[in-house]
Design a protein around this motif. Structure first.
Motif, PDB file in Angstrom:
ATOM      1  N   LEU A 141       1.488 -13.179 -18.364  1.00  0.00           N
ATOM      2  CA  LEU A 141       1.530 -11.892 -19.069  1.00  0.00           C
ATOM      3  C   LEU A 141       2.251 -10.922 -18.125  1.00  0.00           C
ATOM      4  N   HIS A 142       3.416 -10.439 -18.554  1.00  0.00           N
ATOM      5  CA  HIS A 142       4.166  -9.517 -17.689  1.00  0.00           C
ATOM      6  C   HIS A 142       3.430  -8.183 -17.655  1.00  0.00           C
ATOM      7  N   THR A 143       3.078  -7.727 -16.451  1.00  0.00           N
ATOM      8  CA  THR A 143       2.333  -6.477 -16.312  1.00  0.00           C
ATOM      9  C   THR A 143       2.993  -5.590 -15.250  1.00  0.00           C
ATOM     10  N   PRO A 144       4.201  -5.077 -15.518  1.00  0.00           N
ATOM     11  CA  PRO A 144       4.865  -4.235 -14.510  1.00  0.00           C
ATOM     12  C   PRO A 144       4.062  -2.966 -14.259  1.00  0.00           C
ATOM     13  N   GLY A 145       4.314  -2.358 -13.114  1.00  0.00           N
ATOM     14  CA  GLY A 145       3.611  -1.122 -12.768  1.00  0.00           C
ATOM     15  C   GLY A 145       3.342  -1.061 -11.282  1.00  0.00           C
ATOM     16  N   HIS A 146       2.570  -2.034 -10.788  1.00  0.00           N
ATOM     17  CA  HIS A 146       2.398  -2.131  -9.326  1.00  0.00           C
ATOM     18  C   HIS A 146       3.752  -2.487  -8.717  1.00  0.00           C
ATOM     19  N   THR A 147       4.406  -3.494  -9.302  1.00  0.00           N
ATOM     20  CA  THR A 147       5.821  -3.774  -9.044  1.00  0.00           C
ATOM     21  C   THR A 147       6.439  -4.133 -10.394  1.00  0.00           C
ATOM     22  N   ARG A 148       7.769  -4.134 -10.433  1.00  0.00           N
ATOM     23  CA  ARG A 148       8.443  -4.452 -11.695  1.00  0.00           C
ATOM     24  C   ARG A 148       8.213  -5.904 -12.089  1.00  0.00           C
ATOM     25  N   ASP A 149       7.996  -6.769 -11.079  1.00  0.00           N
ATOM     26  CA  ASP A 149       7.887  -8.201 -11.376  1.00  0.00           C
ATOM     27  C   ASP A 149       6.436  -8.690 -11.441  1.00  0.00           C
TER      28      ASP A 149
ATOM     29  N   GLY B 247      -3.747  -1.808  -8.632  1.00  0.00           N
ATOM     30  CA  GLY B 247      -2.719  -1.816  -7.609  1.00  0.00           C
ATOM     31  C   GLY B 247      -2.102  -0.424  -7.526  1.00  0.00           C
ATOM     32  N   ARG B 248      -1.532  -0.092  -6.377  1.00  0.00           N
ATOM     33  CA  ARG B 248      -0.859   1.191  -6.207  1.00  0.00           C
ATOM     34  C   ARG B 248       0.498   1.147  -6.904  1.00  0.00           C
ATOM     35  N   THR B 249       1.066   2.320  -7.146  1.00  0.00           N
ATOM     36  CA  THR B 249       2.350   2.344  -7.855  1.00  0.00           C
ATOM     37  C   THR B 249       3.414   3.100  -7.058  1.00  0.00           C
ATOM     38  N   ASP B 250       3.122   3.358  -5.768  1.00  0.00           N
ATOM     39  CA  ASP B 250       4.046   4.171  -4.960  1.00  0.00           C
ATOM     40  C   ASP B 250       4.936   3.335  -4.051  1.00  0.00           C
ATOM     41  N   LEU B 251       4.884   2.008  -4.156  1.00  0.00           N
ATOM     42  CA  LEU B 251       5.744   1.157  -3.327  1.00  0.00           C
ATOM     43  C   LEU B 251       7.015   0.828  -4.121  1.00  0.00           C
ATOM     44  N   PRO B 252       8.038   0.241  -3.470  1.00  0.00           N
ATOM     45  CA  PRO B 252       9.281  -0.040  -4.187  1.00  0.00           C
ATOM     46  C   PRO B 252       9.062  -0.763  -5.519  1.00  0.00           C
ATOM     47  N   SER B 253       9.705  -0.281  -6.545  1.00  0.00           N
ATOM     48  CA  SER B 253       9.684  -0.765  -7.934  1.00  0.00           C
ATOM     49  C   SER B 253       8.359  -0.509  -8.662  1.00  0.00           C
TER      50      SER B 253
ATOM     51  N   SER C 127      -1.168  11.005  -7.201  1.00  0.00           N
ATOM     52  CA  SER C 127      -1.781  11.882  -6.193  1.00  0.00           C
ATOM     53  C   SER C 127      -2.744  11.114  -5.284  1.00  0.00           C
ATOM     54  N   LEU C 128      -2.574   9.796  -5.196  1.00  0.00           N
ATOM     55  CA  LEU C 128      -3.506   9.006  -4.383  1.00  0.00           C
ATOM     56  C   LEU C 128      -3.266   9.157  -2.883  1.00  0.00           C
ATOM     57  N   ASN C 129      -2.013   9.450  -2.495  1.00  0.00           N
ATOM     58  CA  ASN C 129      -1.687   9.638  -1.073  1.00  0.00           C
ATOM     59  C   ASN C 129      -2.174   8.506  -0.170  1.00  0.00           C
ATOM     60  N   LEU C 130      -1.776   7.299  -0.492  1.00  0.00           N
ATOM     61  CA  LEU C 130      -2.228   6.135   0.272  1.00  0.00           C
ATOM     62  C   LEU C 130      -1.333   5.940   1.492  1.00  0.00           C
ATOM     63  N   THR C 131      -1.898   5.382   2.548  1.00  0.00           N
ATOM     64  CA  THR C 131      -1.064   5.084   3.717  1.00  0.00           C
ATOM     65  C   THR C 131      -0.229   3.835   3.415  1.00  0.00           C
ATOM     66  N   MET C 132       0.913   3.751   4.073  1.00  0.00           N
ATOM     67  CA  MET C 132       1.793   2.592   3.863  1.00  0.00           C
ATOM     68  C   MET C 132       1.143   1.342   4.452  1.00  0.00           C
ATOM     69  N   PRO C 133       1.287   0.199   3.792  1.00  0.00           N
ATOM     70  CA  PRO C 133       0.739  -1.021   4.401  1.00  0.00           C
ATOM     71  C   PRO C 133       1.474  -1.333   5.711  1.00  0.00           C
ATOM     72  N   THR C 134       0.743  -1.926   6.667  1.00  0.00           N
ATOM     73  CA  THR C 134       1.412  -2.360   7.894  1.00  0.00           C
ATOM     74  C   THR C 134       2.339  -3.519   7.533  1.00  0.00           C
TER      75      THR C 134
END
Ligand SMILES: [Fe+2]
Length: 346
Positions: free
Chosen positions: A106-114, A136-142, A203-210
């Motif tokens: 089931l394609h579920t884009p949002g966290h990532t496009r893929d 999942g967060r939505t502020d990372l690439p795609s 507005s979640l303001n999450l830190t970037m993953p290491t």
């Protein structure tokens, strides 16, 4: 159905196998657990048939490509995956047949496009689309909050509420949840209006993953991590202990060359007595002038023992059959109180 969960910190991978045919699929494998997956499936009498990533991971290193080479089975991702090494690209509604099991995408884009979820019998693997008590967060690439809202409320959450969910991340040790339980309790799912949901996600303001840069680089391209480069080098070189080197220098000094592959300034600040300087960056280009006997025992050292491992592997590949790396490097040598000598190379 044979089912196993493998946790790596907060990351979860799953083995799902058909008890009749012994065929299995491995979902979201992590690079550091390769031996565990192989051992686990061997113990269960399973043969992995598919290696599946639910999406392009930004926070850990996927093992799909390495395992694919080792097991000669296809890497499966959604059609939107940018990774060139994907063998089988699924679209929404398509299924993988694993013995008697049917894994439906089931394609579920949002966290990532893929991003995709995979449902099979009484459960659904939700990747990072839906976590227990979170999404999942939505502020990372795609990533895209509006797409995640649609994927959740118009797709995943419309499935049977009794379906168990198994996410790609779980930080509190819970094994699974259900669609119905998440609809009722998950704080992120209480904002069902698209505008409010998007505003909350933005507005979640999450830190970037290491390791995000390295994870995206390797997961999207199939390239190697720094740890992989080091592990591959370490696998083909022997090491010498500090104590053994010190003893050799005391009693059998003429039998070996200590090769210091740090930069000149570091060498001149203090090196192992008698060490020869050949910086790593110049190794291949100057090796013919600097190291004339390929059968000589060469102990390669650097500051931390990592660059020297790479350099030793290079030397062995070039035919220096007795090259070894100093275990621990100059830092450990210094801290152990062994002698260091300042000054230029004679
Ligand atoms: Fe993710």
């Amino acid at each position: 159905m044979i089912f196993e969960t493998v946790a790596t910190g907060g990351c979860r991978s799953y083995v799902i196998g058909c008890a009749d045919s012994c065929a299995a699929a491995l979902i979201d494998p992590e690079l550091s657990q390769i031996d565990r997956y192989i051992a686990l499936t061997a113990k269960e009498g399973l043969r992995i048939r598919y290696l599946i990533d639910t999406h392009t991971h930004a926070d850990h290193f996927s093992a799909t490509q390495q395992l694919a080479r080792r097991l000669d089975v296809p890497v499966v991702m959604h059609r939107a995956s940018p990774a060139p090494f994907v063998d089988l690209r699924l679209q929404s509604g398509e299924m993988l047949v694993v013995g008697r099991l049917r894994l439906q995408a089931l394609h579920t884009p949002g966290h990532t496009r893929d991003s995709m979820c995979l449902s099979v019998e009484d459960r659904v693997f939700t990747g990072d689309t839906l976590l227990i008590g979170a999404t999942g967060r939505t502020d990372l690439p795609s990533g895209d909050a509006a797409e995640l809202h649609a994927s959740l409320f118009d797709g995943l959450l419309k499935l049977d509420p009794a379906l168990k969910i198994f996410p790609a991340h779980e930080y509190k040790g819970r094994s699974h949840s259900t669609i119905g339980q998440e609809l009722a309790d998950n704080p992120r799912l209480q904002k069902r209006d698209a505008g409010a949901f998007i505003e909350m996600m933005q507005s979640l303001n999450l830190t970037m993953p290491t390791h995000i840069t390295e994870a995206l680089r390797t997961n999207m391209s199939g390239g190697k991590t720094v740890a992989q480069m080091l592990a591959e080098a370490a696998a083909i070189v022997p090491f010498m202990s500090l104590l053994e080197l010190n003893t050799c220098l005391e009693f059998r000094k003429g039998e070996l060359t200590v090769l210091d592959v740090r930069e000149r300034e570091a060498y001149e600040a203090g090196h192992i007595p008698g060490a020869q300087l050949l910086p790593r960056g110049q190794l291949e280009l100057r090796v013919n002038e600097e190291l004339t006997d390929p059968t000589r025992r060469i102990v390669v050292c650097c500051e931390f023992g990592r660059v020297s491992t790479l350099a030793t592997a290079t030397l062995r590949q070039m035919g220096f059959v007795c090259a070894v790396a100093l275990d621990g490097g100059i830092k450990a040598w210094r801290e152990a109180g062994y002698p260091l000598q300042p000054g230029k190379q004679p």
